[in-house]
Design an enzyme around this catalytic site. Sequence first.
Site, PDB file in Angstrom:
ATOM      1  N   ARG A  65      40.645  56.508  37.329  1.00 23.06           N
ATOM      2  CA  ARG A  65      39.921  55.311  36.903  1.00 23.06           C
ATOM      3  C   ARG A  65      38.886  54.805  37.904  1.00 23.06           C
ATOM      4  O   ARG A  65      37.902  54.182  37.487  1.00 23.06           O
ATOM      5  CB  ARG A  65      40.862  54.207  36.464  1.00 23.06           C
ATOM      6  CG  ARG A  65      41.880  53.733  37.400  1.00 23.06           C
ATOM      7  CD  ARG A  65      42.657  52.586  36.787  1.00 23.06           C
ATOM      8  NE  ARG A  65      43.539  52.998  35.696  1.00 23.06           N
ATOM      9  CZ  ARG A  65      44.679  52.368  35.413  1.00 23.06           C
ATOM     10  NH1 ARG A  65      45.062  51.347  36.120  1.00 23.06           N
ATOM     11  NH2 ARG A  65      45.425  52.770  34.428  1.00 23.06           N
ATOM     12  N   HIS A 120      41.784  44.887  38.667  1.00 22.65           N
ATOM     13  CA  HIS A 120      42.959  45.155  37.828  1.00 22.65           C
ATOM     14  C   HIS A 120      44.261  45.251  38.616  1.00 22.65           C
ATOM     15  O   HIS A 120      45.281  44.689  38.223  1.00 22.65           O
ATOM     16  CB  HIS A 120      42.699  46.468  37.085  1.00 22.65           C
ATOM     17  CG  HIS A 120      43.802  46.893  36.173  1.00 22.65           C
ATOM     18  ND1 HIS A 120      44.179  46.165  35.070  1.00 22.65           N
ATOM     19  CD2 HIS A 120      44.606  47.995  36.181  1.00 22.65           C
ATOM     20  CE1 HIS A 120      45.169  46.785  34.436  1.00 22.65           C
ATOM     21  NE2 HIS A 120      45.456  47.890  35.103  1.00 22.65           N
ATOM     22  N   ARG A 170      45.715  54.061  42.294  1.00 24.39           N
ATOM     23  CA  ARG A 170      46.978  54.224  41.544  1.00 24.39           C
ATOM     24  C   ARG A 170      46.780  55.058  40.284  1.00 24.39           C
ATOM     25  O   ARG A 170      45.840  54.858  39.529  1.00 24.39           O
ATOM     26  CB  ARG A 170      47.532  52.863  41.142  1.00 24.39           C
ATOM     27  CG  ARG A 170      48.742  52.945  40.247  1.00 24.39           C
ATOM     28  CD  ARG A 170      49.306  51.589  39.969  1.00 24.39           C
ATOM     29  NE  ARG A 170      48.390  50.759  39.229  1.00 24.39           N
ATOM     30  CZ  ARG A 170      48.415  50.601  37.903  1.00 24.39           C
ATOM     31  NH1 ARG A 170      49.319  51.226  37.186  1.00 24.39           N
ATOM     32  NH2 ARG A 170      47.556  49.814  37.307  1.00 24.39           N
ATOM     33  N   ALA A 192      59.372  43.347  38.198  1.00 23.13           N
ATOM     34  CA  ALA A 192      60.072  43.625  39.458  1.00 23.13           C
ATOM     35  C   ALA A 192      61.132  42.555  39.732  1.00 23.13           C
ATOM     36  O   ALA A 192      62.303  42.862  39.979  1.00 23.13           O
ATOM     37  CB  ALA A 192      59.064  43.702  40.610  1.00 23.13           C
TER      38      ALA A 192
END
Length: 539
Positions: A287, A348, A383, A16
Site C-alpha cells: 500500500r 491510516h 504493515r 487488543a
Amino acid sequence: MKYSKYSVVIIGSGAAGLYLALSVAKNNRLKDGILVVTKSSLNECNSRLAQGGIVSVMPDINKNDNVTSHVMDTIKAGCGLSDFNVAKFISENSSTVIKDLIDLGVEFDRDENGNLAFTLEAAHSMPRILHAGGDSTGRVIEDKLAECVRKSDSIEVYEGTIAVELLCDNKNTCRGVLVYNPNTDSYEAIYSNAVVLATGGVGQVYEYTTNPAVATADGVALAHLAGAEVSDMEFVQFHPTALKTSSGSKNMPLVSEAVRGEGAKLLNTNKESFMQMYDKREELAPRDVVARAIFHEMERTNSKNVFLDISPIGLERFKKRFPSITSICNECGIDLEEKLIPVAPAAHYFMGGVKVNLNMETSVKNLYAIGEVSRTGLHGANRLASNSLLECVVCAYKLSGILSKRNLDAPKSFDGKVKSILELYDADVLNDIIETGILRRMLKKAMWENAGIIRNKTGLKNALRVLDDIALITRNSRVYASKEGYELRNSLIAAKLIAEAALVREDSIGAHYREDTAEDVPQTTDRYAETLGAEVSRI
Ligand code: FAD
Ligand code: SIN
C-alpha cells in the site's frame, strides 16, 4: 482526588484491550480486579472500523498456506525491517486465537459449503484473510468482545474517562495511572502493578485520516512522558483508497484494499489506468507504493482524487461482498451505477510506537503495550494488510499468559515521585483559555503537508517549527482542564517524535519516503531479499 486499586488496568477498549481483559479474566482469579478505562464509548475505536479482515494461517484447512509464506510476505511488505522472530511468533499463533474468537462467538464468513472463506489482499501471496459481515470484520469482532466484557463479572469498565499520566516511581516502575473524567471534571489515581497501554493509533495527528476521533496518539505520549522507549516513529502508513466525499470531509471512510483484491482497477481523473507505470504488481502492490502512485497521479493531473473502477467486480457482486462500503457510498451520495468510486490516500496506521519485547513489556517495569500503540517489530517499515488485528489478539493472548504468572496485588502506597506528579494535577490549574480546536487543526495541517506521504528536509523542519509554535502557545503544559486539551498535548508530543524521526532517517524505505534523498530505483528490494535469505531457513 479519588484513589482506587486494581490488579490489572487496561487503557483502551479496541480489539487488543477487550480481548486482553477477557483472556485475563479467564485465566486468573484476581484479588483487586480488572479495570478497562476508555475515553469514549466502549466500542469507539479503530478496531470497529476494520473492513478487510484478519490474517489467519490455517494450513490444516487452507491447504496451500503456511507460516513460512506468511512470514515472508510480512517481511517483504515491511521492507526487511520486520523482526523475524516476532513475525514467526504471531503467524504461528494465529490459528489458536482465531479459533478462540470463533469459540467466543465471532462469526467469520463462510463459503457455500460452510467452510471458512479466505480472501486475498495486496502483497499476500495467497488468500489467507478471514472476514466477517462481508466487509465489517472489525465491527463483528469488536461488538462480540464488547458484549462478552459487559457480561463479565470480573471486568469493570470506566467509559468516557481519559488516562492522562502514568504514575511511575523513582525506580522506573509503573505503579498506576491517573485518569480524568470530563463529565465530572474529576481525577482518579488508580494504583496497579500491571498497567497496559492499548490506546490504538495516531491517525488524528494528520489532516486526512481513516481513523476515528479517538486516535490522537495518547498512548505514545503517555509512554514518552513516563520515560518509556518509543521506536520507528517515522513509519506512518497512508492507506491508498479512502473515500473522497463531495463534502470534503477530512475524516475519510475507508474503501477496503479487498476491493482491489477482488479486481477493482485504479483510474486517474482522465479515466486512464496508471498503476502499470509505477509497479509491475499494479493494483496489488504494497500500500505504500500504491499510495505514492495515487499521490503522484493526483499531482500530475491536478486533481483531488482518483477513482476505483469496480466494473471488473460487477455491481451485484460488489454490493454482496462489500455491504458496508455500499451503504457508506450511498450515504455519501456516490452513484455506484457509474461504477467509479472517488478515492484518495489518508493516514491510516502507525507501525511505530511504544517499544515492547515479546512479553509485551515496555522499558518501564509493570508497563505493557499491545495493539497499534505498541511497536513489536512485526510491521517493519510497512504493515502487510490485515496483520494488525492479528497482532492485537495474538499479543493480548500472550500477555494474558505472562500476567497469569505474576503477583498482581496492587501497590499499597506511592513514593515521593508519584506524589509530586499527583500534586501537579491537584493544583487548581485552569489553562484551557487557549483554543485547542484551532491549534489541533494547525498541527494536523502541518503534519499532512510536511510529514506525510512525501517528505523532505525543508518540509520536516517547517513542521517542527509549527509544532514549536504550538508548544509555545500552550506553554508546553502538562495539565489541562479538558479532554480536548489532553488530546492536543498528546498529539503534539507524538507529532514531534514523528517529524524528528522522519528528519533523522534520510533514506526512503517503506512508508517513509524522502524525496530529497530518494534514489530513482525500486526501493529496498535488496534489503528484504537479504533478510529473507538469512531467516527463511530457520523456520
Ligand atoms: P483501537 O481499536 O483503536 O482502540 C484504542 C482504544 O483506546 C479506544 O477505545 C480509544 O478510545 C482508547 N483510548 C485511546 N487513548 C486513550 C486514553 N488516553 N485513555 C483512555 N482510552 C484511550 N487492520 C486489520 O488487520 N484488518 C483490517 O481490515 C483493518 N481495517 C482497518 C480499517 C480502518 C478504517 C482503520 C482505521 C484501521 C484498520 N485496520 C485494519 C487497523 C486496525 O483496525 C487497528 O490497527 C486495530 O484495530 C487497533 O486496535 P487497538 O485495540 O490497538 O486500538
Ligand atoms: C483495508 O481493508 O484495506 C484495511 C486493511 C488493513 O488496514 O489491514
